[in-house]
Design a protein around this motif. Structure first.
Motif, mmCIF file in Angstrom:
data_model
loop_
_atom_site.group_PDB
_atom_site.id
_atom_site.type_symbol
_atom_site.label_atom_id
_atom_site.label_comp_id
_atom_site.label_asym_id
_atom_site.label_seq_id
_atom_site.Cartn_x
_atom_site.Cartn_y
_atom_site.Cartn_z
ATOM 1 N N ALA A 18 0.808 -1.225 0.000
ATOM 2 C CA ALA A 18 0.000 0.000 0.000
ATOM 3 C C ALA A 18 0.837 1.269 0.000
ATOM 4 C CB ALA A 18 -0.939 -0.008 1.207
ATOM 5 N N ASN A 100 4.239 3.067 6.047
ATOM 6 C CA ASN A 100 3.100 2.182 6.297
ATOM 7 C C ASN A 100 3.458 1.130 7.341
ATOM 8 O OD1 ASN A 100 4.812 1.035 4.304
ATOM 9 N ND2 ASN A 100 3.200 -0.341 3.591
ATOM 10 N N ASP A 173 -4.663 -3.538 -0.174
ATOM 11 C CA ASP A 173 -3.549 -2.597 -0.150
ATOM 12 C C ASP A 173 -3.022 -2.279 -1.545
ATOM 13 O OD1 ASP A 173 -2.653 -5.197 -0.293
ATOM 14 O OD2 ASP A 173 -1.033 -4.967 1.141
ATOM 15 N N ASN A 177 -6.662 1.354 -0.602
ATOM 16 C CA ASN A 177 -5.857 2.007 0.426
ATOM 17 C C ASN A 177 -4.891 3.044 -0.145
ATOM 18 O OD1 ASN A 177 -7.273 0.404 2.128
ATOM 19 N ND2 ASN A 177 -5.654 -1.068 2.491
ATOM 20 N N GLN A 205 -5.805 1.254 7.265
ATOM 21 C CA GLN A 205 -6.062 0.529 6.020
ATOM 22 C C GLN A 205 -7.305 -0.357 6.078
ATOM 23 O OE1 GLN A 205 -2.873 -1.041 3.625
ATOM 24 N NE2 GLN A 205 -1.347 -0.047 4.913
#
Length: 401
Positions: A18, A100, A173, A177, A205
């Motif tokens: 993501a 992330n 992802d 996201n 997410q």
């Protein structure tokens, strides 16, 4: 033509899916995305299949390449005080910092939001953890599979009366996201440009993924009904599914939404005019029998030819493409979707363009995915003012590694 995000600098600590896709969106639009990497702990995608010519290597992953076009890579050991200082200097002159990781990881590295904000009041700081920065489950480690499971997407995907099958590696992802995060980033950058002040973006997410199952959430909230797995069939429509065609593993998707479309399907396939099948209610009662009859007739026909014939008859139908078909799709070719870029190790490689075109701006990938640390010396000279002797010394001492 100009690039719309030219002049925006991103210090990118994100990795895998993501986060990397989010910054790819920005990089392909012209932002200078500097990917902070370490040879001591590689981005997992660098060692994930498929590899060019089947030969593994940190610079040979097609998966990594697809997520990291148009970026620059610097290897930097931020656990060394000198490396941490260099990271902070890069951040101080940037517009955006991304990661992330699970909440707390960046703080342990000495690069949490409070520290970064002290370096630059205008910084936009985008964090993409699974559950967000607050709440009882904020420390949960998330991957695409777990996000799909916890949001109900996994529960709803598969065949009736079978275990949840999920969506393969088409995880949340990859699209919802990073798409939502990129939108939030662009809004924050606009605010930054207008006011000179930054923002902390806390994206969980889990939450964008809920957009996938909006109707099912409403069905539960309004009716108390829990939707489950129904394979390729759409409730309320019949016939509706994927049916075999002539050839090896060739299929066609067909969905009849009303009685007029049913008449078109029956005409093209030569189906008997069964009285009970003339209405949707009757077809729903005999869904299995109709599916069997449709499959018997589609199995002898060419996938592409049948798709065109059904569409001409007003029937929603589409060929089920595999990767070979998608890469050779004439519509994608006409839009210039596929871009060939010369990768330093893998040679000429095919990349996705963004799914949008601008009338007066450039939006294609500008360069192939970087080799591990490919731009380390360049970034050190250009942005940190280091000379070759200092760069060589820091490399030898494991700071630039």
């Amino acid at each position: 033509m100009r690039s719309l995000l030219a002049g925006v600098r991103v210090i990118d600590f994100s990795w895998i899916g993501a986060g990397s896709y989010t910054t790819k969106i920005l990089a392909d639009l012209g932002a200078d995305v500097i990917k902070i990497e370490s040879s001591q702990r590689l981005d997992t995608l660098r060692v994930t299949k498929p590899f060019k010519d089947g030969k593994p290597g940190v610079n040979r992953s097609g998966y990594f390449a697809d997520r990291n076009s148009s970026k620059r890579s610097i290897t930097l050991n931020v656990k060394d005080p000198r490396g941490l200082d260099m990271a902070r200097r890069l951040i101080a002159d940037a517009h955006l910092v991304t990661n992330n990781f699970t909440p707390g990881v960046m703080d342990k590295l000495g690069l949490g939001y409070d520290v970064v904000r002290s370096l630059s009041e205008r910084i936009v700081y985008a964090s993409m953890s699974m559950q967000g920065a607050e709440g009882p489950e904020k420390a949960d480690l998330g991957y695409g599979l777990t996000i799909a499971a916890l949001t109900g997407l996994q529960h709803m995907t598969g065949l009736p009366d079978r275990e949840p099958a999920g969506t393969g590696t088409n995880y949340p992802d990859h699209i919802p996201n990073p798409g939502h995060t990129a939108f939030a980033i662009l809004a924050a950058l606009r605010h930054q440009r207008r006011t000179g002040r930054g923002q902390f973006i806390d994206l969980a997410q889990m939450e964008p993924t809920l957009a996938f199952i909006g109707p099912s959430l409403m069905n539960y909230l309004v009716n108390g009904a829990i939707d489950s797995r129904h394979g390729n069939a759409r409730p309320g429509h019949a016939p509706s599914g994927v049916y075999p065609c002539a050839g090896d593993d060739r299929w066609i998707a067909i969905e009849v939404c009303d009685d007029a479309q049913w008449q078109g399907l029956a005409s093209v396939l030569g189906l008997a005019a069964e009285t009970d099948w003339a209405t949707m209610q009757g077809r729903l009662r005999q869904r299995e029998a109709i599916d069997a009859e449709v499959a018997k007739r589609t199995a002898t026909q060419d996938m592409s030819g049948l798709t065109q014939a059904l569409q001409d008859a007003g029937v929603p139908a589409g060929a089920v493409y595999d990767a070979r078909d998608v890469v050779n799709d004439p519509q994608l070719d006409a839009r210039g979707h596929w871009v060939t870029l010369n990768h330093p190790e893998m040679g000429p490689s095919t990349y996705n363009s963004p799914p949008y075109r601008f009338s007066h701006a450039y939006s294609e990938p500008s360069s192939p995915a970087p080799l591990l640390g490919q731009h380390t010396a360049e970034i050190c000279r250009e942005l940190l003012g280091l000379d070759d002797a200092a760069i060589e010394k820091l490399s030898a001492e494991g700071v630039l590694a």
